[in-house]
Design an enzyme around this catalytic site. Structure first.
Site, short mmCIF file in Angstrom:
data_model
loop_
_atom_site.label_atom_id
_atom_site.label_comp_id
_atom_site.label_asym_id
_atom_site.label_seq_id
_atom_site.Cartn_x
_atom_site.Cartn_y
_atom_site.Cartn_z
N LYS A 54 7.40 1.42 -9.15
CA LYS A 54 8.52 1.06 -10.03
C LYS A 54 9.04 2.31 -10.74
CE LYS A 54 6.92 -3.69 -10.54
NZ LYS A 54 6.18 -4.68 -11.30
N GLN A 98 2.82 -5.15 -16.74
CA GLN A 98 2.37 -5.47 -15.38
C GLN A 98 1.29 -6.55 -15.41
OE1 GLN A 98 3.77 -4.38 -12.58
NE2 GLN A 98 2.31 -5.43 -11.25
N ASP A 121 11.81 -8.44 -16.70
CA ASP A 121 11.14 -9.30 -15.71
C ASP A 121 11.75 -10.70 -15.70
OD1 ASP A 121 9.09 -8.27 -14.08
OD2 ASP A 121 7.71 -8.11 -15.79
N1 GUN Z 1 2.71 -8.66 -10.98
C1 GUN Z 1 3.11 -9.13 -9.77
N2 GUN Z 1 4.45 -9.29 -9.72
C2 GUN Z 1 4.91 -8.94 -10.94
C3 GUN Z 1 6.22 -8.88 -11.49
O1 GUN Z 1 7.23 -9.22 -10.87
N3 GUN Z 1 6.29 -8.42 -12.77
C4 GUN Z 1 5.18 -8.07 -13.49
N4 GUN Z 1 5.37 -7.65 -14.74
N5 GUN Z 1 3.97 -8.10 -13.00
C5 GUN Z 1 3.84 -8.53 -11.72
#
Ligand code: GUN
Length: 305
Positions: A54, A98, A121
């Site tokens: 990311k 995350q 998110d």
């Molecule tokens: N863990 C797995 N997918 C995601 C996501 O889309 N966002 C976040 N913050 N954590 C994740």
């Protein structure tokens, strides 16, 4: 005739180039570059890779990423305090905690603490509520990615029978709402659904988001259906692999060469023989999900000015 492979990598590249242009315009208008704060708690290897990817994607389009790492034994109060600081920080437009968080930390509490205006998110109840009402807001990246892929490939959702397999807050539920907004007739199916194969077989559009490698077999799919596979699973077990990759010898070769192989919730090789279009794993929905995050960060930066 085998199905069309719905390539997400190429589309993600196009979308990222568009975002890079929009970021440059934003900066050209005299604003600082958009800033995304990522919060990684603990040392889960998969989460480390996701956060790294990311941050790298941010850098490529001119978004500043600010990484925060906390130890696995971080108390909830410290995580709360960090989120509060980021909420108040004028340099931060988006906050991403995350998931999953280490045992002992309450992820709902953390997600609810993020300011809805910085919730890139799209997991905060305020943003989920706006989606429920069909109003603009920051929307979850993975279902948004699925919608972009379907739109790009000209899938007309009006009146389609869509089955969403999985009822998570991150994918299944928002996915169902987005499909409904586009006038599909939506069923959410899950592990307790009776006769899951028969329910899936009614779908003109099947979206699989359960995190079970190769769960969806060829006979679960209606002939000529469109299949979107959200699952990203790592398979190491040879016996399981022999079953789910019977129609994909290359996956078996990869497993033998590397010790593991990535696959979705759908048996891709079988689906390609039945469906009209199928997303691969990797290279389908995954690359577009990060594009959604970048787009949300830019949107948050524009809104928060
Ligand atoms: N863990 C797995 N997918 C995601 C996501 O889309 N966002 C976040 N913050 N954590 C994740």
């Amino acid at each position: 005739m085998p199905a069309t492979k719905l390539d997400g990598t190429a589309l993600a590249k196009t979308i990222r180039a568009e975002i890079a242009e929009q970021v440059a315009e934003h900066v050209g208008r005299g604003h600082r570059p958009p800033g995304l704060a990522t919060v990684l708690v603990g040392d889960d290897p998969a989460s480390q890779v996701y956060v790294r990817n990311k941050s790298a994607a941010c850098a490529k389009v001119g978004i500043t990423s600010l990484e925060h790492r906390l130890t696995p034994d971080t108390p909830q109060a410290d995580l709360d305090a960090l989120i509060d600081r980021l909420n108040a920080d004028p340099e931060v437009d988006g906050i991403l905690v995350q998931l999953p968080l280490p045992q002992g930390l309450d992820s709902k509490r953390a997600l609810h603490r993020i300011s809805p205006a910085k919730d890139v998110d799209g997991f905060h109840p305020m943003n989920q509520g706006l989606l429920l009402e069909g109003l603009p807001g920051l929307r979850p990246c993975t279902p948004t990615a699925c919608m972009s892929l379907l739109a790009h490939h000209g899938v007309n959702l009006k009146g389609l029978r869509a089955v969403v397999l999985g009822r998570s807050e991150i994918v299944g539920k928002p996915m169902a709402l987005m499909l409904l907004e586009q006038h599909a007739t939506v069923t959410i199916a899950h592990s307790r659904t009776k006769d899951l194969p028969a329910v899936c077989r009614e779908a003109d559009l099947l979206v699989a988001a359960v995190g079970r490698p190769g769960l969806v077999e060829g006979f679960w799919i209606k002939p000529d259906a469109v299949v979107v596979d959200v699952g990203i699973n790592r398979v190491e077990d040879e016996e399981l692999a022999a079953r789910i990759f019977a129609a994909e010898p290359k996956k078996l070769e990869t497993l033998r060469a590397k010790g593991s192989v990535l696959c979705g919730d759908v048996r891709f090789g079988e689906a390609m023989q039945v469906a009209s279009a199928v997303t691969p794993v990797p290279g389908g929905v995954g690359p577009l999900t990060i594009a959604g995050l970048l787009s949300n960060t830019l949107e948050a930066a524009n809104q928060n000015r």
